[in-house]
Design an enzyme around this catalytic site. Structure first.
Site, short mmCIF file in Angstrom:
data_model
loop_
_atom_site.label_atom_id
_atom_site.label_comp_id
_atom_site.label_asym_id
_atom_site.label_seq_id
_atom_site.Cartn_x
_atom_site.Cartn_y
_atom_site.Cartn_z
CG HIS A 171 -6.25 1.23 2.18
ND1 HIS A 171 -5.40 2.01 1.43
CD2 HIS A 171 -5.46 0.37 2.87
CE1 HIS A 171 -4.16 1.65 1.65
NE2 HIS A 171 -4.16 0.66 2.53
CG PHE A 213 2.74 3.70 6.97
CD1 PHE A 213 3.83 4.48 6.62
CD2 PHE A 213 1.87 4.17 7.93
CE1 PHE A 213 4.07 5.70 7.23
CE2 PHE A 213 2.09 5.40 8.56
CZ PHE A 213 3.20 6.17 8.21
CE LYS A 219 -5.02 4.86 2.99
NZ LYS A 219 -4.05 5.96 3.18
CG HIS A 246 -1.12 4.55 5.64
ND1 HIS A 246 -1.16 4.31 4.29
CD2 HIS A 246 -1.34 3.35 6.26
CE1 HIS A 246 -1.40 3.02 4.08
NE2 HIS A 246 -1.51 2.41 5.26
CB CYS A 252 -0.96 -0.01 1.19
SG CYS A 252 -2.15 -1.37 1.09
CG PHE A 260 0.25 -6.16 4.21
CD1 PHE A 260 -0.18 -5.56 5.37
CD2 PHE A 260 -0.66 -6.96 3.52
CE1 PHE A 260 -1.47 -5.73 5.85
CE2 PHE A 260 -1.95 -7.14 3.99
CZ PHE A 260 -2.36 -6.53 5.16
#
Length: 406
Positions: free
Chosen positions: A334, A391, A329, A300, A163, A393
């Protein structure tokens, strides 16, 4: 070499608008783009919520040969890029005589892979998959399609960083131009919206469950949030060296001045505080500015308790209470691989138009974020510098600092 890097064009294909004008209006009004997707209900999703965009009709624009290698993320990226190029004053003839690069964030092509596999399984004949399938099913599908259609001759890469993909694409484009390796780079991010792309996420139980009130489902920083809402589309910005922009009389929208990055080096999906802190500090250091000079942070914040809380703690550690903070968001959901790019577009539109968009659905901030200077309703305010966080995974972090061009 230490060149100035400016933004000369932007384009957006988003669930809150399919062009810059529509998106600016939605941001100012705090309009949500979240809907219930009937197809996800039939797929057995626990949460059928998503941000949706219309399928582009490219039949009158591109040839069949061009279209058969394009999946939905490439189509969205094409629409955003065409707007960005027009916005920047670049036409097709420019590519014939100038070296232009492309860096796009993209980290999945689920639908294309599954459709090709289904044909092979059912027909037992790989020739029936079709000649365009391989180009639709590679992570580099966006850059390979756009580079071919536009006839680009510069750097040509896809950035796969979960992301943070779109943000890293812009950050790397900034570094290429800053170091004098390219003069113009088309940067951005794209995200497919189909159910295939989000089924495994849904199975983790991380999506919002407030199905009866879709527009209230995405609630970053709010104690009553029930999870994140997936979304998608594409966003493009044209990065250019100051010298190149001036030489061709291009409109200069803003200036990118800092890019920070880091890796958490810990849990594959659980964020921490240290990694984002390092990325933000690195971006500020490269920009040559003090924390108190940043007036707005596009967080984020995806609407998950731990992610929101840890980002809040990182922001407070670096900045204290001063900057205004919101997460777009809350309106878009997202947007995953495109989010880092679209949030640069959203924040730059605010910079251009003198307002800070709200973190909608923020009724009761949870205890971990109460010290942030959170924006819950639109603020009319001229500001000069913002920072955007992304940010992903695997612990990948990106922070970008943009300032008003002077």
């Amino acid at each position: 070499m230490d060149k100035r890097v400016v933004i000369t064009g932007m384009g957006i294909y988003s669930c809150i608008g399919t062009n810059l004008a529509e998106v600016t209006k939605s941001l100012f009004e705090g309009k949500s783009g979240i809907v219930v997707d009937p197809e996800r209900i039939s797929f057995g999703f626990k949460s059928p919520l998503t941000g949706m965009v219309p399928a582009p009709d490219l039949k009158k624009i591109l040839s069949r040969r061009q279209r058969i290698s394009m999946g939905e993320e490439s189509e969205y990226a094409y629409m955003a890029t065409m707007e960005a190029l027009q916005n920047s004053g670049i036409d097709m003839s420019y590519f014939e005589h100038n070296e232009v690069g492309i860096l796009f964030g993209n980290d999945s092509v689920s639908k294309a892979v599954i459709e090709a596999t289904d044909i092979a399984r059912e027909k037992k004949d790989t020739q029936l998959i079709g000649s365009g399938a391989i180009f639709r099913s590679m992570n580099s599908t966006v850059t390979m399609n756009l580079a071919t259609i536009l006839g680009l001759k510069g750097v040509n890469m896809s950035i796969s960083a979960a992301c943070a993909s779109g943000s890293h694409a812009i950050g790397l484009g900034f570094m290429f131009i800053k170091q004098g390796l390219q003069d113009v780079i088309i940067c951005g991010g794209a995200q497919e919206i189909n159910p295939y792309a989000m089924a495994s996420f849904d199975g983790l139980g991380v999506f919002a469950t407030d199905i009866d009130h879709p527009q209230k489902a995405s609630r970053p920083f709010d104690v009553h949030r029930t999870g994140l809402v997936p979304s998608g589309g594409a966003a493009t910005i044209i990065l250019e060296s100051y010298e190149s922009a001036v030489s061709r009389g291009a409109p200069i929208i803003a200036e990118v001045v800092g890019y920070g990055f880091s890796s958490n080096g810990g849990h594959i999906s659980t964020p921490n505080i240290e990694g984002p802190t390092i990325a933000m500090r690195r971006a500020l250091e490269q920009a040559g500015i003090f924390p108190e000079q940043v007036e707005y942070i596009n967080a984020h914040a995806t609407s998950t308790p731990l992610g929101d809380a840890n980002e809040a703690k990182a922001i407070l550690e670096v900045f204290g209470k001063k900057p205004y903070v919101s997460s777009t968001k809350s309106m878009t959901g997202h947007e995953c691989w495109m989010a880092g790019a679209s949030e640069i577009v959203y924040s730059t539109l605010m910079l251009q138009n003198g307002f800070i968009a709200p973190n909608i659905n923020l009724e009761s901030p949870d205890d971990d974020v109460k010290e942030l200077n959170l924006v819950s309703t639109t603020i009319k305010k001229e500001f000069d510098i913002y920072l955007s966080n992304s940010f992903g995974f695997g612990g990948t972090n990106s922070a970008i600092v943009v300032k008003r061009f002077k």
